[in-house]
Design a protein around this motif. Structure first.
Motif, short mmCIF file in Angstrom:
data_model
loop_
_atom_site.label_atom_id
_atom_site.label_comp_id
_atom_site.label_asym_id
_atom_site.label_seq_id
_atom_site.Cartn_x
_atom_site.Cartn_y
_atom_site.Cartn_z
N GLN A 331 -44.41 22.84 20.51
CA GLN A 331 -44.40 24.00 21.40
C GLN A 331 -43.39 23.87 22.53
OE1 GLN A 331 -48.25 25.38 22.57
NE2 GLN A 331 -49.01 25.49 20.47
N VAL A 332 -42.72 22.74 22.63
CA VAL A 332 -41.61 22.60 23.57
C VAL A 332 -40.46 23.48 23.09
CG1 VAL A 332 -39.90 21.01 24.53
CG2 VAL A 332 -42.27 20.26 24.24
N ASP A 333 -39.82 24.19 24.00
CA ASP A 333 -38.70 25.06 23.65
C ASP A 333 -37.40 24.28 23.77
OD1 ASP A 333 -36.81 27.01 23.29
OD2 ASP A 333 -37.66 28.43 24.72
N GLY A 334 -36.90 23.81 22.64
CA GLY A 334 -35.68 23.01 22.62
C GLY A 334 -34.43 23.80 22.95
N VAL A 335 -34.49 25.12 22.91
CA VAL A 335 -33.32 25.94 23.28
C VAL A 335 -33.13 25.94 24.79
CG1 VAL A 335 -32.38 28.28 23.30
CG2 VAL A 335 -33.47 27.39 21.23
N GLN A 336 -34.23 25.87 25.55
CA GLN A 336 -34.16 25.93 27.00
C GLN A 336 -34.26 24.57 27.67
OE1 GLN A 336 -33.37 28.68 28.51
NE2 GLN A 336 -33.56 30.01 26.71
N ALA A 337 -34.72 23.55 26.95
CA ALA A 337 -34.87 22.22 27.53
C ALA A 337 -33.49 21.64 27.87
CB ALA A 337 -35.61 21.30 26.57
N LYS A 338 -33.37 21.02 29.03
CA LYS A 338 -32.09 20.46 29.48
C LYS A 338 -32.02 18.98 29.12
CE LYS A 338 -31.19 23.75 33.20
NZ LYS A 338 -32.17 24.72 32.74
N ARG A 339 -30.85 18.60 28.53
CA ARG A 339 -30.66 17.23 28.08
C ARG A 339 -29.21 16.81 28.23
NH1 ARG A 339 -34.84 15.12 25.17
NH2 ARG A 339 -36.56 16.51 24.71
N ASN A 340 -28.98 15.52 28.13
CA ASN A 340 -27.61 14.99 28.15
C ASN A 340 -26.84 15.57 26.97
OD1 ASN A 340 -25.45 13.08 27.27
ND2 ASN A 340 -26.12 11.94 29.07
N VAL A 341 -25.66 16.15 27.24
CA VAL A 341 -24.96 16.93 26.21
C VAL A 341 -23.83 16.16 25.52
CG1 VAL A 341 -25.54 19.13 27.24
CG2 VAL A 341 -23.45 17.96 27.96
N GLY A 342 -23.72 14.86 25.78
CA GLY A 342 -22.72 14.06 25.06
C GLY A 342 -21.31 14.59 25.26
N SER A 343 -20.56 14.67 24.17
CA SER A 343 -19.13 15.03 24.23
C SER A 343 -18.86 16.52 24.07
CB SER A 343 -18.38 14.27 23.13
OG SER A 343 -18.47 12.88 23.32
N LEU A 438 -18.70 13.08 29.87
CA LEU A 438 -19.44 12.47 28.76
C LEU A 438 -20.87 13.00 28.67
CD1 LEU A 438 -18.19 8.78 28.99
CD2 LEU A 438 -17.17 10.75 27.82
N GLY A 439 -21.16 14.05 29.46
CA GLY A 439 -22.43 14.75 29.28
C GLY A 439 -23.56 14.33 30.17
N THR A 440 -23.30 13.63 31.27
CA THR A 440 -24.40 13.18 32.12
C THR A 440 -25.05 14.32 32.88
OG1 THR A 440 -22.77 12.62 33.81
CG2 THR A 440 -23.56 10.83 32.39
N LYS A 441 -24.35 15.44 33.05
CA LYS A 441 -24.99 16.63 33.62
C LYS A 441 -25.79 17.31 32.52
CE LYS A 441 -26.17 20.29 35.76
NZ LYS A 441 -27.44 20.19 36.49
N GLU A 442 -27.10 17.35 32.68
CA GLU A 442 -27.96 17.89 31.63
C GLU A 442 -27.86 19.41 31.57
OE1 GLU A 442 -31.85 16.34 32.42
OE2 GLU A 442 -31.45 14.50 31.31
N LEU A 443 -27.68 19.92 30.37
CA LEU A 443 -27.64 21.35 30.12
C LEU A 443 -28.55 21.67 28.94
CD1 LEU A 443 -23.77 21.97 30.37
CD2 LEU A 443 -25.48 22.47 32.13
#
Length: 722
Positions: A331-343, A438-443
């Motif tokens: 039930q977690v919404d992976g479209v809206q969850a913010k995570r490290n975005v890599g490259s 390198l994606g440390t700002k979570e989006l």
């Protein structure tokens, strides 16, 4: 002779009678108060772009109810006529109570064993609104309320109230809910047989489940009356008799993540989205099946987003591989969850650097082991290539060259470009530093897809549409104003955009990157970038075709890492499967941009003479290359050397704790092998032939100045924290 009565006594009796009458009228007024009527709140429900049902959640009473009054759904004439014909044929003639029906009912109930009721539609509205127990007193009260309803409410509204709140079996309330759940249709699409069944069903709501044949008999009798009343034709009547009773198949949990997300942010219960139900069903099924494969690789969760490039409409939105997979936090919404975005942000720095005149695709960038304070970026291959063209570095997602390029472009400028076009509240760019690329700002997946949609639209960054009728989600950015391409150069401040030409070159650079044989069939028509977060926690892949933007995330909602998790092998494979589903073989190639958004023609370029390292030169025999027409002039090798600091460490604006270094100082590094003179806070501290010297900075702000014997010099300021 009779004694005359006392005049005051007569008046007292008269006023007593008047008072009793007034009290009685007041009691009737109180009992008939219709403001006490309350009806169930609507359920949370969503529809796709074609008004097909997606998600339908129960309300606080655990019932399914969607109101016809929310969007003023018109009641079809046939539906109205059949309901009135069956329930209350003198509905438009009485004033809330049908005296003829009441008299007939009393006579039938006195002379026969079978009981009949005389409730009008108006009286049933009063009953539905009071929800009191069935007693004679309550029946009397509801009759009074019916009379008062008739005096204050139109017949049409009374009929709508009845159809909106009457039960239709199981836990379904209201005719619109019944039409959606029994027949998967809107009211205006009901057949005569379906309309007739819904007209008779409230009389015995559970008959559909206990004795469907008897329910059909009731329906057919009503259809015969409708034929006799010329409400339907002979052909309609014969065809209606052939229709079977419906079965209740509640396929009403489609796009539940999006439904809950919009309800939370908009405060609405009825939502009309831009989704395509057929595509959404395919995507949900595809990701659920694909999750069975990825689980063996330690990846339990998947999310995806599909956007139509021309309109910006979101056609597919899958928050997880299975909303009801509670064990895997579905039930977690992976479209809206913010995570490290890599490259995944590298293409945007590449495009901005093109417009800023820092690079063209052929420009050679350093790919060496470099230190930026405590930050020492490595490529995923764990090897360095010395030099790599900007194009090759992007296609192979090299880390070291892009960290160096970000240092040249500016962390602050790049951070605010992201903030402007994929809105977030964070303002502290300094805490990310050069690792930002390198994606440390979570989006979120939604924010990343927004950025790639803007790239596809030639630098026109808009919030993707989630709601029909052009309604934007309020938490997202409004459309960016169109760029003035008559300016000599592209503005490259913190709010700089991306030109059409640099967007074109960036996407062109990301074509022809197949993962396997299957994806190679149409990899030349999909520009895409993968990303893997630090520690192999998040897998990303975002692709752009001529028509669609497809974004995929794969990982674990509990942030568990997996050595098998990479952007290419997890999210990338799913992304190409989605493009194949969308008809990837028919997508147009990136040869000429058609009119998409505000694009009207192929982006403009200009030629520039470059040297062997891809920098501008004035040599007449130098080779020619292409760069964006409105970009700043490409740098020369001399400007590059001039702009480059000879001090490798400490870097400009570096902040570090005394505890992170030895108490007796740090080692300053310079790139020159000539004799170098070191000055710390304006004091000479020593020389070095080998490009390094131990220094002892003070707590607070320090200034290091280095000058070589050949005259090269640089200054950096850094801060030592307690």
């Amino acid at each position: 002779m009779p004694k005359p009565q006392n005049i005051p006594t007569k008046r007292l009796r008269l006023w007593s009678v008047v008072g009793l009458c007034a009290a009685f009228v007041g009691l009737l007024w109180v009992l008939s108060d219709t403001s006490r009527l309350t009806f169930e709140q609507e359920s949370l429900v969503s529809f796709d772009r074609d008004d097909e049902l997606l998600s339908f959640f129960v309300n606080e009473q655990d019932n399914f109810k969607v109101s016809i009054n929310t969007d003023k759904t018109p009641l079809p004439e046939l539906v109205q006529s059949l309901v009135i014909l069956y329930e209350d044929k003198r509905f438009y003639e009485h004033y809330g109570v049908d005296l003829l029906a009441l008299a007939r009912t009393i006579w039938v109930n006195l002379t026969r064993q079978k009981r009949h009721g005389a409730s009008t539609i108006t009286m049933q509205v009063a009953k539905l609104g009071s929800r009191d127990k069935r007693t004679l007193w309550n029946k009397f009260t509801q009759t009074l309320q019916a009379l008062r309803l008739e005096s204050s409410t139109s017949k049409q509204e009374i009929l709508r109230l009845y159809l909106d709140n009457t039960p239709y079996g199981s836990n379904i309330v209201g005719i619109k809910s019944a039409a959606l759940l029994y027949f998967h249709r809107q009211l205006e699409s009901l057949t005569p047989a379906q309309a007739a069944l819904l007209a008779v069903l409230p009389n015995t709501p559970n008959l559909l489940f206990t004795n469907p044949q008897k329910l059909l008999q009731k329906r057919d009798m009503l259809l015969k009356r409708a034929l006799d009343s010329r409400l339907i034709s002979e052909m309609d009547y014969k065809l209606a008799l052939l229709e079977p009773a419906p079965t209740l198949e509640r396929a009403n949990s489609i796009a539940p993540h999006l439904t809950r997300h919009l309800a939370k942010h908009l405060g609405k219960r009825v939502l009309r989205t831009t989704l395509s139900k057929p595509l959404q069903l395919h995507l949900e099924s595809m990701l659920k099946d694909y999750a069975q494969i990825t689980q063996d690789k330690g990846v339990a969760n998947l999310s995806c987003l599909v956007i139509e490039a021309k309109s910006g409409d979101v056609l597919g939105y899958v928050g997880s591989q299975d909303f009801y997979d509670l064990a895997q936090l579905g039930q977690v919404d992976g479209v809206q969850a913010k995570r490290n975005v890599g490259s995944t942000l590298k293409p945007f720095l590449y495009a901005l650097a093109l417009d800023s005149g820092l690079i063209i695709p052929q420009t050679k960038l350093k790919d060496t082991n470099q230190f930026y304070g405590n930050f020492n970026p490595h490529n995923n291959s764990r090897q360095f290539y010395g030099q790599a063209s900007a194009l090759w570095a992007l296609r192979n997602s090299l880390n070291a060259p892009f960290v160096a390029l970000l240092q040249e472009y500016g962390v602050q400028e790049f951070f605010y470009f992201l903030r402007e076009n994929a809105p977030f509240s964070d303002r502290d760019y300094a805490k990310y530093g050069l690792s930002l690329i390198l994606g440390t700002k979570e989006l979120s997946l939604y924010q990343l897809a927004t950025l790639y949609l803007g790239l596809r639209r030639g630098g026109e960054f808009i919030a993707p549409n989630l709601l029909e009728q052009g309604t934007k989600e309020p938490t997202q950015a409004q459309k960016s104003p169109p760029k003035d391409l008559t300016q000599e150069y592209i503005h490259t401040s913190a709010r700089a955009g991306i030109s059409q030409a640099s967007a074109y070159l960036t996407l062109e650079a990301l074509l022809n990157l197949p993962i396997n044989t299957r994806s190679s069939v149409f990899a030349h028509k999909v520009a895409w970038k993968s990303g893997t977060s630090y520690g192999n926690v998040d897998s990303w892949a975002i692709g752009v075709s001529d028509e669609f933007v497809v974004a995929v995330w794969g990982g674990n909602f509990n942030a568990k890492s997996s050595t098998n998790l990479t952007g290419r092998e997890i999210a990338g494979v799913a992304m190409f499967d989605i493009f194949e589903l969308l008809g990837g073989n028919n997508a147009r190639e990136f040869k000429e941009w058609r009119q998409v958004g505000k694009w009207s023609s192929t982006p403009r370029f200009r030629q520039v003479r470059i040297d062997s390292d891809g920098y501008r030169t004035l040599e007449k025999n130098a080779r020619l290359a292409t760069m964006p027409y409105y970009a700043k002039p490409l740098r020369t090798k001399e400007q590059l050397d001039k702009d480059s600091s000879i001090i490798i460490y400490p870097t400009q604006d570096l902040r570090f704790s005394r505890l992170s270094h030895s108490d007796d100082g740090i080692v300053a590094l310079v790139r020159s092998k000539e004799l170098a003179y070191f000055f710390l806070n304006s004091e000479f501290i020593g020389t070095s032939h080998i490009g390094r010297l131990k220094i002892s900075p003070k707590i607070g702000t320090n200034t290091l100045y280095v000058i070589t014997q050949g005259g090269e010099h640089s200054t950096v300021r850094f801060r030592v924290l307690e």
